[in-house]
Each structure stands twice: as structure tokens, then as C-alpha cells.
Write a protein that holds these residues in place. Structure first.
Motif, PDB file in Angstrom:
ATOM      1  N   VAL A 173       0.857  -1.180   0.000  1.00 39.65           N
ATOM      2  CA  VAL A 173       0.000   0.000   0.000  1.00 39.65           C
ATOM      3  C   VAL A 173       0.897   1.237   0.000  1.00 39.65           C
ATOM      4  O   VAL A 173       1.880   1.296   0.729  1.00 39.65           O
ATOM      5  N   THR A 174       0.528   2.200  -0.829  1.00 34.66           N
ATOM      6  CA  THR A 174       1.231   3.472  -0.893  1.00 34.66           C
ATOM      7  C   THR A 174       0.283   4.563  -0.410  1.00 34.66           C
ATOM      8  O   THR A 174      -0.894   4.542  -0.748  1.00 34.66           O
ATOM      9  N   ALA A 175       0.810   5.475   0.375  1.00 30.54           N
ATOM     10  CA  ALA A 175       0.015   6.617   0.838  1.00 30.54           C
ATOM     11  C   ALA A 175       0.604   7.880   0.224  1.00 30.54           C
ATOM     12  O   ALA A 175       1.802   8.116   0.288  1.00 30.54           O
ATOM     13  N   LEU A 176      -0.262   8.661  -0.362  1.00 33.86           N
ATOM     14  CA  LEU A 176       0.124   9.943  -0.918  1.00 33.86           C
ATOM     15  C   LEU A 176      -0.769  10.979  -0.264  1.00 33.86           C
ATOM     16  O   LEU A 176      -1.991  10.885  -0.349  1.00 33.86           O
ATOM     17  N   TRP A 177      -0.145  11.935   0.450  1.00 33.51           N
ATOM     18  CA  TRP A 177      -1.008  12.904   1.112  1.00 33.51           C
ATOM     19  C   TRP A 177      -0.572  14.337   0.880  1.00 33.51           C
ATOM     20  O   TRP A 177       0.573  14.620   0.652  1.00 33.51           O
ATOM     21  N   VAL A 178      -1.591  15.180   0.925  1.00 35.10           N
ATOM     22  CA  VAL A 178      -1.408  16.624   0.804  1.00 35.10           C
ATOM     23  C   VAL A 178      -1.471  17.182   2.222  1.00 35.10           C
ATOM     24  O   VAL A 178      -2.371  16.837   2.983  1.00 35.10           O
ATOM     25  N   THR A 179      -0.512  18.035   2.561  1.00 33.82           N
ATOM     26  CA  THR A 179      -0.516  18.631   3.894  1.00 33.82           C
ATOM     27  C   THR A 179       0.209  19.965   3.870  1.00 33.82           C
ATOM     28  O   THR A 179       1.045  20.210   3.006  1.00 33.82           O
ATOM     29  N   HIS A 180      -0.151  20.805   4.825  1.00 31.52           N
ATOM     30  CA  HIS A 180       0.575  22.041   5.061  1.00 31.52           C
ATOM     31  C   HIS A 180       1.421  21.930   6.326  1.00 31.52           C
ATOM     32  O   HIS A 180       2.136  22.858   6.670  1.00 31.52           O
ATOM     33  N   ARG A 181       1.309  20.817   7.008  1.00 30.39           N
ATOM     34  CA  ARG A 181       2.014  20.635   8.286  1.00 30.39           C
ATOM     35  C   ARG A 181       3.374  20.002   8.044  1.00 30.39           C
ATOM     36  O   ARG A 181       3.481  18.806   7.781  1.00 30.39           O
ATOM     37  N   LEU A 182       4.392  20.809   8.160  1.00 30.51           N
ATOM     38  CA  LEU A 182       5.740  20.330   7.870  1.00 30.51           C
ATOM     39  C   LEU A 182       6.191  19.238   8.829  1.00 30.51           C
ATOM     40  O   LEU A 182       7.014  18.396   8.469  1.00 30.51           O
ATOM     41  N   GLU A 239       4.702  16.701   9.582  1.00 30.10           N
ATOM     42  CA  GLU A 239       4.285  15.408   9.051  1.00 30.10           C
ATOM     43  C   GLU A 239       5.335  14.797   8.123  1.00 30.10           C
ATOM     44  O   GLU A 239       5.270  13.613   7.812  1.00 30.10           O
ATOM     45  N   LEU A 240       6.304  15.586   7.706  1.00 30.16           N
ATOM     46  CA  LEU A 240       7.354  15.072   6.831  1.00 30.16           C
ATOM     47  C   LEU A 240       8.148  13.947   7.489  1.00 30.16           C
ATOM     48  O   LEU A 240       8.670  13.081   6.796  1.00 30.16           O
ATOM     49  N   GLU A 241       8.222  13.951   8.812  1.00 30.47           N
ATOM     50  CA  GLU A 241       8.975  12.883   9.480  1.00 30.47           C
ATOM     51  C   GLU A 241       8.346  11.509   9.263  1.00 30.47           C
ATOM     52  O   GLU A 241       8.986  10.491   9.470  1.00 30.47           O
ATOM     53  N   TYR A 242       7.098  11.464   8.804  1.00 30.03           N
ATOM     54  CA  TYR A 242       6.405  10.201   8.529  1.00 30.03           C
ATOM     55  C   TYR A 242       6.498   9.806   7.056  1.00 30.03           C
ATOM     56  O   TYR A 242       5.960   8.787   6.657  1.00 30.03           O
ATOM     57  N   ALA A 243       7.172  10.618   6.245  1.00 32.46           N
ATOM     58  CA  ALA A 243       7.204  10.409   4.804  1.00 32.46           C
ATOM     59  C   ALA A 243       8.501   9.765   4.346  1.00 32.46           C
ATOM     60  O   ALA A 243       9.551   9.948   4.960  1.00 32.46           O
ATOM     61  N   ASP A 244       8.411   9.053   3.245  1.00 33.77           N
ATOM     62  CA  ASP A 244       9.592   8.475   2.602  1.00 33.77           C
ATOM     63  C   ASP A 244      10.168   9.431   1.558  1.00 33.77           C
ATOM     64  O   ASP A 244      11.323   9.316   1.173  1.00 33.77           O
ATOM     65  N   GLY A 245       9.356  10.341   1.088  1.00 33.51           N
ATOM     66  CA  GLY A 245       9.754  11.330   0.094  1.00 33.51           C
ATOM     67  C   GLY A 245       8.764  12.470   0.147  1.00 33.51           C
ATOM     68  O   GLY A 245       7.738  12.378   0.821  1.00 33.51           O
ATOM     69  N   ALA A 246       9.054  13.550  -0.569  1.00 31.79           N
ATOM     70  CA  ALA A 246       8.166  14.708  -0.519  1.00 31.79           C
ATOM     71  C   ALA A 246       8.246  15.493  -1.818  1.00 31.79           C
ATOM     72  O   ALA A 246       9.243  15.419  -2.545  1.00 31.79           O
ATOM     73  N   THR A 247       7.197  16.231  -2.071  1.00 31.54           N
ATOM     74  CA  THR A 247       7.132  17.141  -3.204  1.00 31.54           C
ATOM     75  C   THR A 247       6.670  18.489  -2.677  1.00 31.54           C
ATOM     76  O   THR A 247       5.703  18.561  -1.928  1.00 31.54           O
ATOM     77  N   TYR A 248       7.372  19.521  -3.069  1.00 30.33           N
ATOM     78  CA  TYR A 248       7.020  20.888  -2.663  1.00 30.33           C
ATOM     79  C   TYR A 248       6.365  21.570  -3.855  1.00 30.33           C
ATOM     80  O   TYR A 248       6.877  21.524  -4.977  1.00 30.33           O
ATOM     81  N   MET A 249       5.208  22.191  -3.583  1.00 31.09           N
ATOM     82  CA  MET A 249       4.472  22.873  -4.645  1.00 31.09           C
ATOM     83  C   MET A 249       4.220  24.326  -4.265  1.00 31.09           C
ATOM     84  O   MET A 249       4.064  24.637  -3.093  1.00 31.09           O
ATOM     85  N   GLU A 250       4.177  25.166  -5.275  1.00 32.99           N
ATOM     86  CA  GLU A 250       3.771  26.571  -5.124  1.00 32.99           C
ATOM     87  C   GLU A 250       2.815  26.893  -6.256  1.00 32.99           C
ATOM     88  O   GLU A 250       3.086  26.555  -7.416  1.00 32.99           O
ATOM     89  N   ASN A 251       1.700  27.512  -5.911  1.00 36.60           N
ATOM     90  CA  ASN A 251       0.724  27.931  -6.919  1.00 36.60           C
ATOM     91  C   ASN A 251       0.322  26.798  -7.860  1.00 36.60           C
ATOM     92  O   ASN A 251       0.196  26.991  -9.069  1.00 36.60           O
ATOM     93  N   GLY A 252       0.173  25.602  -7.304  1.00 32.39           N
ATOM     94  CA  GLY A 252      -0.286  24.462  -8.088  1.00 32.39           C
ATOM     95  C   GLY A 252       0.766  23.823  -8.970  1.00 32.39           C
ATOM     96  O   GLY A 252       0.449  22.943  -9.766  1.00 32.39           O
TER      97      GLY A 252
END
Length: 171
Positions: free
Chosen positions: A117-126, A128-141
Motif C-alpha cells: 500500500v502506498t500513501a500519498l497525502w497533501v498537507t501544510h504541516r511540515l 508530518e514530513l517525518e512520517y514520509a519516505d519522500g516529498a514534493t514541494y508545490m507553489e501555486n499548483g
């Protein structure tokens, strides 16, 4: 992003997603569209409830559950449908700190190799990154950076420093 295979959404407000009278019935809700024998339904309901730490609440009325428990029931419902991808939208928005951690740990316990199972989540709470294997940073979509958690955190820190330095120089 295009996803082949079973996928489920878990939204930020569990009250918009948890709809059945008991926790167990809610986890089973999505299985109604499949023609499954009752023994398989029971197994598909019990296993994800246990995985997210909610098996002892199976017969509890959902209105007696707190936000984090409802979120875990929503996650269990997605897993009961054999979803291989969980799309999580602002999963911890309405939760207190303890429930935030409980929900994030529930997600962590069901993702990975054994469960596939893979989890992909959207968050503004930085945090939460400690629970992630990777991350993507977005600005203005738009995707600005995608990589390891450390790379994304370093980029965010750099952006914050630039912003604060600009504000200090304006004063």
C-alpha cells in the motif's frame, strides 16, 4: 498522475466520510458493491481495523468516536476495499496533536512492502514530513521540487530564511 488499480480517498473531515452507524459497518460500507461471501467481508473488515488500532471499537456507534478514531475508521474502510493507493487530503486538519500522531502512525503501519500500500497525502504541516519516505514541494499548483524529505526540508528552510530576511530588510 495516473493510477491503475484500486485506490481510495480519505478526506480531511472524517464526518464527511464516516457514514454508517457503527465503526465496523462503516469499514464494511464500500464492500457492498462487491459480491463477497460473508466470511470474506468479515476478514476484510477485521484485518484493516486491527491494522489501524480500531478493532476494539468495532461495535461502537460512530458518533461516540473522536476525530482521530473516525479518521482511522475511514482509512480502514479504504483498506478493506483492497486499495493499494491511499490518497489522503489534509488528513490531520481537524485533529488534536495526539490524534494527529495516532492517525499518522496508523498510516505508517499499513504502508510498505508486506501490505503493498502506498500513501500519498497533501498537507501544510511540515512536521508530518517525518512520517514520509519522500516529498514534493508545490507553489501555486506547480511542482517546484520532488525528492527526499531532507532535500525538501532544506529547500523550505531556504525559502523561509529568504522570506524572513526580506521582511527584516523592509523594516
Amino acid at each position: 498522475m495516473f493510477v491503475i488499480g484500486p485506490r481510495s480517498f480519505v478526506f480531511q473531515n472524517p464526518d464527511h466520510q464516516v457514514v454508517m452507524p457503527t465503526a465496523e459497518a462503516d469499514v464494511a460500507f464500500g464492500l457492498g458493491r462487491f459480491d463477497l461471501p460473508i466470511d470474506e467481508v468479515r476478514e476484510r473488515v477485521h484485518k484493516p481495523q486491527k491494522a489501524v488500532g480500531m478493532d476494539q471499537y468495532a461495535q461502537r456507534p460512530v458518533q461516540t468516536l473522536i476525530g482521530g478514531q473516525k479518521q482511522r475508521i475511514a482509512i480502514a474502510g479504504a483498506l478493506a476495499e483492497s486499495s493499494r493507493l491511499l490518497l489522503l487530503d489534509e488528513l490531520t486538519t481537524y485533529l488534536d496533536r495526539d490524534d494527529q500522531i495516532g492517525v499518522l502512525e496508523a498510516v505508517r503501519s499499513v504502508v510498505g512492502v508486506p501490505q503493498k500500500v502506498t500513501a500519498l497525502w497533501v498537507t501544510h504541516r511540515l512536521e508530518e514530513l517525518e512520517y514520509a519516505d519522500g516529498a514534493t514541494y508545490m507553489e501555486n499548483g506547480r511542482v517546484i521540487l520532488s525528492g527526499s524529505v531532507a532535500e525538501v526540508e532544506a529547500y523550505i528552510k531556504l525559502k523561509q530564511d529568504e522570506l524572513f530576511n526580506r521582511k527584516d530588510s523592509v523594516r
